[in-house]
Design a protein around this motif. Structure first.
Motif, short mmCIF file in Angstrom:
data_model
loop_
_atom_site.label_atom_id
_atom_site.label_comp_id
_atom_site.label_asym_id
_atom_site.label_seq_id
_atom_site.Cartn_x
_atom_site.Cartn_y
_atom_site.Cartn_z
N ALA A 132 0.83 -1.20 0.00
CA ALA A 132 0.00 0.00 0.00
C ALA A 132 0.86 1.25 0.00
O ALA A 132 0.58 2.22 -0.70
CB ALA A 132 -0.93 -0.01 1.21
N ALA A 133 1.92 1.22 0.78
CA ALA A 133 2.81 2.39 0.85
C ALA A 133 3.45 2.65 -0.50
O ALA A 133 3.55 3.79 -0.94
CB ALA A 133 3.87 2.17 1.93
N ASP A 134 3.92 1.58 -1.17
CA ASP A 134 4.54 1.76 -2.47
C ASP A 134 3.57 2.34 -3.47
O ASP A 134 3.90 3.22 -4.27
CB ASP A 134 5.07 0.41 -2.99
CG ASP A 134 6.28 -0.07 -2.20
OD1 ASP A 134 6.86 0.76 -1.47
OD2 ASP A 134 6.63 -1.26 -2.32
N ASP A 135 2.32 1.85 -3.45
CA ASP A 135 1.33 2.33 -4.41
C ASP A 135 1.00 3.79 -4.17
O ASP A 135 0.85 4.57 -5.11
CB ASP A 135 0.05 1.48 -4.30
CG ASP A 135 0.22 0.12 -4.96
OD1 ASP A 135 1.00 0.04 -5.92
OD2 ASP A 135 -0.41 -0.85 -4.49
N GLU A 136 0.88 4.17 -2.87
CA GLU A 136 0.55 5.55 -2.57
C GLU A 136 1.68 6.48 -3.00
O GLU A 136 1.46 7.56 -3.52
CB GLU A 136 0.27 5.69 -1.08
CG GLU A 136 -1.05 5.07 -0.67
CD GLU A 136 -1.24 5.08 0.83
OE1 GLU A 136 -0.24 5.38 1.54
OE2 GLU A 136 -2.34 4.80 1.31
N GLU A 137 2.92 6.03 -2.79
CA GLU A 137 4.07 6.88 -3.08
C GLU A 137 4.18 7.17 -4.57
O GLU A 137 4.48 8.27 -4.98
CB GLU A 137 5.33 6.18 -2.58
CG GLU A 137 6.60 7.00 -2.78
CD GLU A 137 7.81 6.28 -2.23
OE1 GLU A 137 8.92 6.60 -2.69
OE2 GLU A 137 7.64 5.40 -1.37
N GLY A 138 3.88 6.15 -5.41
CA GLY A 138 4.06 6.34 -6.84
C GLY A 138 2.79 6.61 -7.60
O GLY A 138 2.79 6.65 -8.82
N GLU A 139 1.68 6.78 -6.87
CA GLU A 139 0.39 6.90 -7.54
C GLU A 139 0.25 8.25 -8.23
O GLU A 139 0.55 9.30 -7.69
CB GLU A 139 -0.73 6.72 -6.52
CG GLU A 139 -2.10 6.72 -7.13
CD GLU A 139 -3.17 6.42 -6.08
OE1 GLU A 139 -4.35 6.51 -6.45
OE2 GLU A 139 -2.81 6.12 -4.94
N GLU A 140 -0.22 8.23 -9.46
CA GLU A 140 -0.53 9.44 -10.18
C GLU A 140 -1.99 9.37 -10.58
O GLU A 140 -2.46 8.37 -11.11
CB GLU A 140 0.34 9.58 -11.44
CG GLU A 140 1.81 9.81 -11.14
CD GLU A 140 2.62 10.01 -12.40
OE1 GLU A 140 2.00 10.04 -13.49
OE2 GLU A 140 3.83 10.14 -12.29
N GLU A 141 -2.73 10.45 -10.32
CA GLU A 141 -4.15 10.46 -10.64
C GLU A 141 -4.33 10.85 -12.11
O GLU A 141 -3.95 11.94 -12.53
CB GLU A 141 -4.88 11.49 -9.74
CG GLU A 141 -4.76 11.21 -8.27
CD GLU A 141 -5.52 9.98 -7.83
OE1 GLU A 141 -6.11 9.31 -8.68
OE2 GLU A 141 -5.51 9.68 -6.63
N PRO A 142 -4.96 9.94 -12.91
CA PRO A 142 -5.24 10.31 -14.29
C PRO A 142 -6.23 11.47 -14.32
O PRO A 142 -7.14 11.54 -13.49
CB PRO A 142 -5.87 9.03 -14.86
CG PRO A 142 -5.49 7.94 -13.91
CD PRO A 142 -5.37 8.58 -12.58
N ASN A 143 -6.05 12.38 -15.23
CA ASN A 143 -6.94 13.52 -15.35
C ASN A 143 -7.80 13.37 -16.60
O ASN A 143 -7.30 13.41 -17.72
CB ASN A 143 -6.14 14.83 -15.42
CG ASN A 143 -5.44 15.14 -14.12
OD1 ASN A 143 -6.04 15.04 -13.06
ND2 ASN A 143 -4.18 15.51 -14.19
N GLY A 144 -9.11 13.20 -16.40
CA GLY A 144 -10.03 13.10 -17.51
C GLY A 144 -10.61 14.46 -17.83
O GLY A 144 -10.16 15.50 -17.35
N GLY A 145 -11.67 14.47 -18.63
CA GLY A 145 -12.34 15.71 -18.99
C GLY A 145 -13.71 15.76 -18.36
O GLY A 145 -13.85 15.81 -17.14
N THR A 146 -14.74 15.72 -19.19
CA THR A 146 -16.13 15.77 -18.73
C THR A 146 -16.78 14.41 -18.92
O THR A 146 -16.63 13.78 -19.97
CB THR A 146 -16.92 16.83 -19.51
OG1 THR A 146 -16.32 18.11 -19.29
CG2 THR A 146 -18.36 16.88 -19.04
N ALA A 147 -17.51 13.96 -17.90
CA ALA A 147 -18.16 12.66 -17.95
C ALA A 147 -19.63 12.80 -17.60
O ALA A 147 -20.01 13.62 -16.75
CB ALA A 147 -17.49 11.68 -17.01
N VAL A 148 -20.45 11.98 -18.24
CA VAL A 148 -21.88 11.89 -17.92
C VAL A 148 -22.13 10.53 -17.29
O VAL A 148 -21.71 9.50 -17.84
CB VAL A 148 -22.75 12.04 -19.19
CG1 VAL A 148 -24.23 11.89 -18.84
CG2 VAL A 148 -22.48 13.38 -19.86
#
Length: 377
Positions: A187-203
Motif C-alpha cells: 500500500a505504501a509503495d502504491d501511494e508513493e508512486g500513484e498518479e491520478e489520471p486527469n479526464g475531462g467531462t463525464a456523464v
C-alpha cells in the motif's frame, strides 16, 4: 450455522441449521461480520435472471474475520480482518495470469447459481474462501464500510477503463510471492508512486448506488466535470453532494442535445451507463462527443435497442465493464481516507434474521433505500 436461504422466487428461509463449510487446502474459513444486499440480489431473487436458481444463499459484498486455516495456507493468520473479491477465479488460466481475473473462464461468483454451478454466498455466518481472493482491511475500518469494497471496486474498474487502465493495482505489479493482498509495504509503495489520471467531462446515467460511486471515483481520479442523470430527484441531490457539478432528471425533453451544448456543443468526453436499459443506453451514447467513449456497467436487460448509426458515424468507443480486476486495494484505501464516501450510501445495518423483510423493502423501492448491510452475528 445460521443462513438466509432463497428457497423459492422472492421467498426466504432463515435456516438455523444450514451445513457449515470447512476450509479445504489453500482456503480459509471466514466468519462473516457484514454483508451488503446488492442490486443484483434484488433483481435475481424472483428467479427471472436465471442466476439465482433456488435454493441459494446469496450475498457477495462482505467482510469478516479468519477463524480457521486450511492445509498449506501461509501469509494469513487467525484473527486477520479481510474482505474479498466476489469472484472466485482460478488463477491459472491465461486471463488470470494477465490480470483479467474478471474474465476467467472458470470463475464462480459468490452467492450465484446460474445452472452450471451453485456457489453459496455470504448471507450466512461463515464461508470458506481461497486465499488468492482475500484482501486485508485496516483495523480502523469498520466491517460495514469494508463491505463496500466490492461495489467501490466495480466503480473504479469502470473509471479505469475510461482512463485506459485495464488491470487494477493488485495485478499491475509483480509482488513477492509471500506477500498477501493489501500488505502494508504494498500500500505504501502504491501511494508513493500513484498518479491520478486527469479526464475531462463525464456523464453518469443512473444515480443508484453504483452510479453514485462512479461519480465519486471520477472526481477522485481528477475528472474535471461530472454530469449525473436519474429519474429520482433525491438521488440527484445526493449526486451533487458527492461531487457531480450538474444534475438532470432523465424525463427532461431534449436532454442529450442539452448535455452536448453544455459540453461545448459536441458532447462529453465519456459517459457511463449504470442502469442496463434501452433509454439510459441511448442517452449515454448520444451525450458524448465525436470520438468519445461509452462505458457500460448496467446489466439489467439482456437485450436493448442500439443506435448503431450514432456510434458508427461519430466513431464512438463502446466498452463493457465487467466486475473488477485488481481494484480492491485502491477501493479499501479510498473508503478509509474518505476520498470515496460510503456513509451517505448506507441506509441500514440490521441482523441477518431480518433480511427477508429488508429484501422486500428494497424490492418495493418506496423508501429511497440504497445499501442495506446484514450482520449474521
Amino acid at each position: 450455522m445460521k443462513a438466509l436461504v432463497l428457497t423459492a422466487p422472492s421467498e426466504f428461509n432463515y435456516d438455523l441449521e444450514f451445513p457449515e463449510p470447512t476450509a479445504a487446502a489453500g482456503e480459509v474459513l471466514v466468519k462473516i461480520a457484514a454483508c451488503g444486499i446488492c442490486g443484483s440480489d434484488i433483481h435475481g431473487m424472483d428467479g427471472r435472471s436465471g442466476r439465482r436458481q433456488m435454493p441459494i444463499v446469496m450475498g457477495h459484498e462482505a467482510a469478516g474475520e479468519i477463524i480457521a486455516l486450511g492445509e498449506g495456507v501461509s501469509g494469513w493468520n487467525l484473527g486477520d480482518r479481510v474482505t474479498f473479491d466476489s469472484t472466485e477465479y482460478c488463477g491459472e488460466c491465461d486471463e488470470c495470469k494477465a490480470g483479467f481475473v474478471n474474465l476467467c473462464p472458470n470463475r464462480r461468483v459468490l452467492g450465484v447459481s446460474p445452472g452450471e454451478y451453485r456457489r453459496h454466498g455470504c448471507f450466512a455466518e461463515k464461508i470458506a474462501l481461497p486465499t488468492r481472493i482475500l484482501y486485508r482491511i485496516p483495523d480502523a475500518l469498520s466491517y460495514e464500510k469494508a463491505a463496500f469494497a466490492e461495489p467501490v471496486s466495480i466503480a473504479l474498474h469502470a473509471v479505469n477503463l475510461a482512463d485506459g487502465i485495464e488491470v487494477g493495482e493488485a495485478f499491475a505489479h509483480k509482488h513477492d510471492e509471500n506477500c498477501a493482498h493489501g500488505c502494508e509495504h504494498e500500500a505504501a509503495d502504491d501511494e508513493e508512486g500513484e498518479e491520478e489520471p486527469n479526464g475531462g467531462t463525464a456523464v453518469v446515467v443512473g444515480a443508484g448506488l453504483i452510479g453514485l460511486l462512479v461519480i465519486q471515483a471520477l472526481k477522485a481520479r481528477g475528472w474535471e466535470k461530472v454530469i449525473a442523470v436519474d429519474l429520482d430527484d433525491s438521488r440527484l441531490e445526493l449526486a451533487r453532494k458527492l461531487g457531480a457539478e450538474e444534475t438532470f432528471n432523465a424525463k427532461q425533453e431534449g436532454l442529450a442535445m442539452h448535455i452536448r451544448q453544455l459540453c461545448g456543443g459536441d458532447g462529453a468526453d465519456a459517459s457511463f451507463e449504470v442502469v442496463g436499459a434501452g433509454a439510459p443506453l441511448d442517452l449515454a451514447i448520444r451525450s458524448v462527443r465525436k470520438g468519445g467513449q461509452v462505458v457500460l456497467i448496467g446489466n439489467l436487460q439482456p437485450n436493448t435497442p442500439f443506435p448503431l448509426q450514432e456510434v458508427v458515424t461519430r466513431q464512438l468507443t463502446i466498452k463493457g465493464s465487467c466486475s473488477c480486476a485488481g481494484e480492491y486495494p485502491e477501493a479499501i484505501r479510498r473508503i478509509q481516507d474518505g476520498s470515496i464516501q460510503v456513509e451517505p450510501l448506507l441506509s441500514a445495518v440490521v441482523p441477518l434474521s431480518e433480511g427477508a423483510g429488508w429484501f422486500k423493502r428494497l424490492h418495493d423501492n418506496k423508501e429511497g433505500l440504497l445499501k442495506v448491510v446484514l450482520q449474521p452475528a
